[in-house]
Design an enzyme around this catalytic site. Sequence first.
Site, PDB file in Angstrom:
ATOM      1  N   ARG A   1      39.732  -9.121 -15.912  1.00 38.57           N
ATOM      2  CA  ARG A   1      38.525  -8.932 -15.651  1.00 38.57           C
ATOM      3  C   ARG A   1      38.602  -7.045 -16.152  1.00 38.57           C
ATOM      4  NH1 ARG A   1      37.360 -11.113 -10.769  1.00 38.57           N
ATOM      5  NH2 ARG A   1      36.959  -9.894  -8.853  1.00 38.57           N
ATOM      6  N   ASP A   2      37.541  -6.242 -17.034  1.00 33.51           N
ATOM      7  CA  ASP A   2      37.021  -4.776 -16.400  1.00 33.51           C
ATOM      8  C   ASP A   2      37.824  -3.808 -17.608  1.00 33.51           C
ATOM      9  OD1 ASP A   2      35.431  -5.893 -14.463  1.00 33.51           O
ATOM     10  OD2 ASP A   2      36.712  -5.034 -12.636  1.00 33.51           O
TER      11      ASP A   2
ATOM     12  N   ASP B   1      28.349  -1.148 -11.312  1.00 32.56           N
ATOM     13  CA  ASP B   1      29.196  -0.696 -11.862  1.00 32.56           C
ATOM     14  C   ASP B   1      29.267  -0.036 -12.911  1.00 32.56           C
ATOM     15  OD1 ASP B   1      30.863  -1.835  -9.838  1.00 32.56           O
ATOM     16  OD2 ASP B   1      32.195  -2.883 -11.161  1.00 32.56           O
TER      17      ASP B   1
ATOM     18  N   TRP C   1      18.881  -4.558 -10.002  1.00 31.35           N
ATOM     19  CA  TRP C   1      19.747  -4.528  -9.887  1.00 31.35           C
ATOM     20  C   TRP C   1      20.652  -3.642 -10.487  1.00 31.35           C
ATOM     21  CZ3 TRP C   1      22.776  -5.755  -5.012  1.00 31.35           C
ATOM     22  CH2 TRP C   1      24.270  -5.380  -5.176  1.00 31.35           C
TER      23      TRP C   1
ATOM     24  N   PHE D   1      30.283  -8.701 -17.860  1.00 26.05           N
ATOM     25  CA  PHE D   1      30.729  -7.830 -17.367  1.00 26.05           C
ATOM     26  C   PHE D   1      30.932  -6.605 -16.826  1.00 26.05           C
ATOM     27  CE2 PHE D   1      32.011 -11.168 -13.768  1.00 26.05           C
ATOM     28  CZ  PHE D   1      30.800 -12.083 -13.500  1.00 26.05           C
TER      29      PHE D   1
ATOM     30  N   GLN E   1      27.075  -2.089 -14.805  1.00 21.94           N
ATOM     31  CA  GLN E   1      26.248  -3.636 -14.775  1.00 21.94           C
ATOM     32  C   GLN E   1      24.750  -3.748 -14.835  1.00 21.94           C
ATOM     33  OE1 GLN E   1      28.858  -6.306 -14.069  1.00 21.94           O
ATOM     34  NE2 GLN E   1      28.482  -4.679 -16.632  1.00 21.94           N
TER      35      GLN E   1
ATOM     36  N   TRP F   1      29.646  -3.472  -2.058  1.00 25.16           N
ATOM     37  CA  TRP F   1      29.538  -4.488  -2.235  1.00 25.16           C
ATOM     38  C   TRP F   1      29.483  -4.450   0.016  1.00 25.16           C
ATOM     39  CZ3 TRP F   1      28.232  -6.786  -5.699  1.00 25.16           C
ATOM     40  CH2 TRP F   1      28.546  -6.311  -7.179  1.00 25.16           C
TER      41      TRP F   1
END
Length: 462
Positions: free
Chosen positions: A153-154, A33, A30, A92, A49, A290
Amino acid sequence: MTVNEWIKDNKAKVNNRYKPKFHFTAPIGWINDPNGFVYFKGEYHLFYQYHPYSAKWGPMHWGHAKSSDLIHWEHLPVALAPDQPYDKGGCFSGTALAVDDELILMYTGHVDENGKIRQVQCLARSFDGIHFQKYEQNPVIDERHVTNTTDFRDPKIFKRSDKYYSLVASTENNIGNVLLFESDDLENWMFKSVFLSAEKNQGKIWECPDLFSLGGKDVLIVSPIAYQQDGFRFANVNSSVWFIGEVDWEKGKFVTETVEEIDSGLDFYAPQTLLDDKNRRIMIAWEQMWGRSIPTDDLGHNWAGSMTIPRQLTYKEGKIRQEFVSEFYDQFHLIDEKEVENDFETEIPPLLEAEFRGDFILKIGTADEYVEISCADQTITVNRSQSGYLIKDGENVSDIRQCQLSSEYVKIALATDVSTSDLIINNDTVFSNTFYPKEEIGKIRIKSEQFIVSTYREKIKI
């Protein structure tokens, strides 16, 4: 067994039936991002990711590949794996920064223990762009700097003048925002400001911030969850938008002039950009979404997810324009260019360009399985509901996306690549979509009163 050994031993189990040729995919497993999309030592690096062990989302790793042309990618060893107390639930999303001869990664360490989530910002470094060492001082941004580390995050890391900065996605009172942090040395950080906050209609959290300058304007990209639909715009539950304006660096604030959806399609999320040695601003994104089933997982093909064809961005006449990078066009040669009165049909080319003045209907596929692109009364409609395997969506059941054009003139560039279609209209509006035909893909058929069409085929490599 290490993760890289496992990938080597198992990648032959992948069924390539729906694997695109010109869109990046991982060897197995899988992906979502793009991370750390960066130009380093004469090559393009793409991190992403990655959950190699199945075609479902799982504990996130950072996959890694590099390229000299943005189309052909060399898979490299996994750059980051969740192996520390502060990132054991996943490494992440984040970004990369070239600092002299070093490549610095900034990512979010994720931990979920008994339903309590902690997300903190961490660093890793490499001198060869392949092997990475996590900082001993990790995490470098955490509860010392903010009170909320549940949705935090990110990071987008960058340097301006003699200081380092990081933009981090966060939320307050269920409203998305981006926070700005500052450092002199990468290791010691301080909170500077709330860089930009969402209006009530603009999403409950903004993921994956990116910041750059283009044509004299500053551009902030975010991917909001639950951006309120506005007519045809923001129809996905998860959108990607760019704010265009100017940064007030003294206050650490982004001053917005306009905000637009980046891609109107069903499958586009978490875009990142880089600046290369030709001074081009290039963007890539996850071509999936998603909350939807993915047939390659349902069918047991052992892979899921791809990236968009990289696009070059320019700013003209108050808008950001998008076009496929020239390296993509370099893969093909023009087979035929003609003016057509009514109907046109051909075996599906990897690249087709057409110019219309008025309404048209274009179908990709067979008589029974097809993606339909149409224009009526200056409204573009992209419909994949008859395209093959059903893509189930738990939040939005529509397989149709639309946009309104400002002119009857329509120029399209359509890249069809096994299970993806990337449609650029007037270098302005873009639809990125996936589809999974049960039969062979078939032909392209176009109906319109009078139009010009150009078809391209892959160059024969000698």
